[in-house]
Design a protein around this motif. Structure first.
Motif, short mmCIF file in Angstrom:
data_model
loop_
_atom_site.label_atom_id
_atom_site.label_comp_id
_atom_site.label_asym_id
_atom_site.label_seq_id
_atom_site.Cartn_x
_atom_site.Cartn_y
_atom_site.Cartn_z
N ILE A 40 4.76 -14.81 1.23
CA ILE A 40 4.28 -15.29 -0.06
C ILE A 40 2.77 -15.07 -0.13
CG2 ILE A 40 4.06 -17.31 -1.56
CD1 ILE A 40 6.56 -18.43 -0.02
N LEU A 41 2.34 -14.30 -1.13
CA LEU A 41 0.93 -13.95 -1.26
C LEU A 41 0.38 -14.46 -2.59
CD1 LEU A 41 1.31 -10.27 -0.05
CD2 LEU A 41 0.14 -12.07 1.20
N ASP A 42 -0.73 -15.17 -2.52
CA ASP A 42 -1.41 -15.68 -3.70
C ASP A 42 -2.52 -14.69 -4.06
OD1 ASP A 42 -2.70 -17.03 -5.69
OD2 ASP A 42 -3.38 -18.69 -4.44
N GLU B 72 7.64 -8.97 0.17
CA GLU B 72 6.51 -9.70 -0.40
C GLU B 72 6.86 -10.35 -1.74
OE1 GLU B 72 4.15 -6.12 1.68
OE2 GLU B 72 5.09 -6.04 -0.29
N ILE B 73 6.44 -11.60 -1.89
CA ILE B 73 6.58 -12.31 -3.15
C ILE B 73 5.17 -12.64 -3.62
CG2 ILE B 73 7.62 -14.27 -4.35
CD1 ILE B 73 9.54 -14.58 -2.01
N LEU B 74 4.80 -12.10 -4.78
CA LEU B 74 3.43 -12.23 -5.27
C LEU B 74 3.32 -13.32 -6.34
CD1 LEU B 74 2.62 -8.42 -5.74
CD2 LEU B 74 2.45 -9.80 -3.65
N PHE B 75 2.29 -14.14 -6.22
CA PHE B 75 2.02 -15.18 -7.21
C PHE B 75 0.66 -14.97 -7.84
CE2 PHE B 75 5.45 -17.12 -4.89
CZ PHE B 75 6.11 -17.89 -5.85
N ASN B 76 0.51 -15.50 -9.05
CA ASN B 76 -0.74 -15.40 -9.81
C ASN B 76 -1.08 -13.96 -10.19
OD1 ASN B 76 -1.56 -18.13 -10.14
ND2 ASN B 76 -2.10 -18.19 -7.98
N VAL B 77 -0.03 -13.20 -10.57
CA VAL B 77 -0.25 -11.85 -11.08
C VAL B 77 -0.90 -11.96 -12.46
CG1 VAL B 77 0.89 -9.74 -11.87
CG2 VAL B 77 1.70 -10.90 -9.80
N ILE B 78 -1.90 -11.13 -12.71
CA ILE B 78 -2.62 -11.15 -13.99
C ILE B 78 -2.07 -10.03 -14.89
CG2 ILE B 78 -4.87 -10.94 -15.12
CD1 ILE B 78 -6.12 -11.90 -12.51
#
Length: 214
Positions: free
Chosen positions: A50-52, A77-83
């Motif tokens: 999990i990547l912020d 990979e699980i991505l968070f806070n993608v813009i």
């Protein structure tokens, strides 16, 4: 199946996010540093990282890539806070993305997405998928579908994969075992010169195949 939250420092946000994912998945999420990731013992199990992206830097990104390139793990990979304004740059540079969440996604979306990922599916919004397709199409515009020699079964599996089917879904649809599906996917990845199911899905969606191909 193991879940890890990769961070150089723990924050209130990371604690809340880990708690949310644990409740959504009924899995124990382990927070670890880059050094701890680099010393992990190798395993055949799926390893979800999990990547912020809000706290990601070029230095951290390069450090992460150097670690996973040396480890024989099934990294996902699980991505968070993608813009929204930077989708392609944020996602395409990671080699094994199976899920991406916007910084504006609410609890319900995150919970649903994590459950889908655990079921073997890829969680990407339509906007993200479209952006990746266009980006991948530009990079692969020299590849012709007719130059790829796939068996009839591989074509069936690739078509189902392009529709977002999981390994279990494909096995059920084609009346074969999940291990058989994994073997065919390995051969498909090799023939298409892609590294994972996301890239294979983008390859399939990014080209207009003739009826006799699929």
């Amino acid at each position: 199946m193991n879940f890890y939250y990769l961070s150089s420092c723990q924050t209130l946000y990371s604690s809340l996010l880990v708690d949310l994912i644990e409740k959504s998945s009924c899995m124990n999420i382990v927070s670890l540093s880059f050094d701890e990731l680099s010393t992990m013992e190798e395993s055949n199990d799926d390893v979800f990282i999990i990547l912020d992206l809000k706290n990601q830097t070029d230095k951290k990104y390069k450090h992460y890539l150097s670690i996973i390139s040396q480890k024989k793990f099934n990294f996902k990979e699980i991505l968070f806070n993608v813009i929204s304004s930077n989708i392609s740059k944020d996602i395409m540079k990671y080699p094994n993305v199976v899920g991406a969440f916007y910084e504006t996604d609410n609890i319900d979306v995150i919970s649903q997405g994590v459950r889908k990922i655990m079921d073997g599916e890829i969680w990407l919004s339509r906007e993200i998928t479209k952006e990746i397709i266009f980006s991948y199409r530009e990079k692969q515009n020299g590849i012709l579908a007719t130059s790829v020699s796939l068996t009839g079964r591989e074509k069936e599996i690739l078509k189902l994969l392009s529709l977002g089917a999981s390994n279990i879904d494909i096995a059920t649809e084609l009346y074969v075992s999940e291990n058989t599906v994994k073997t065919h996917l390995y051969n498909i990845f090799r023939k298409l010169n892609v590294k994972n199911r996301l890239q294979a899905m983008m390859w399939a969606k990014g080209f207009d195949f003739k009826e006799d191909f699929l």
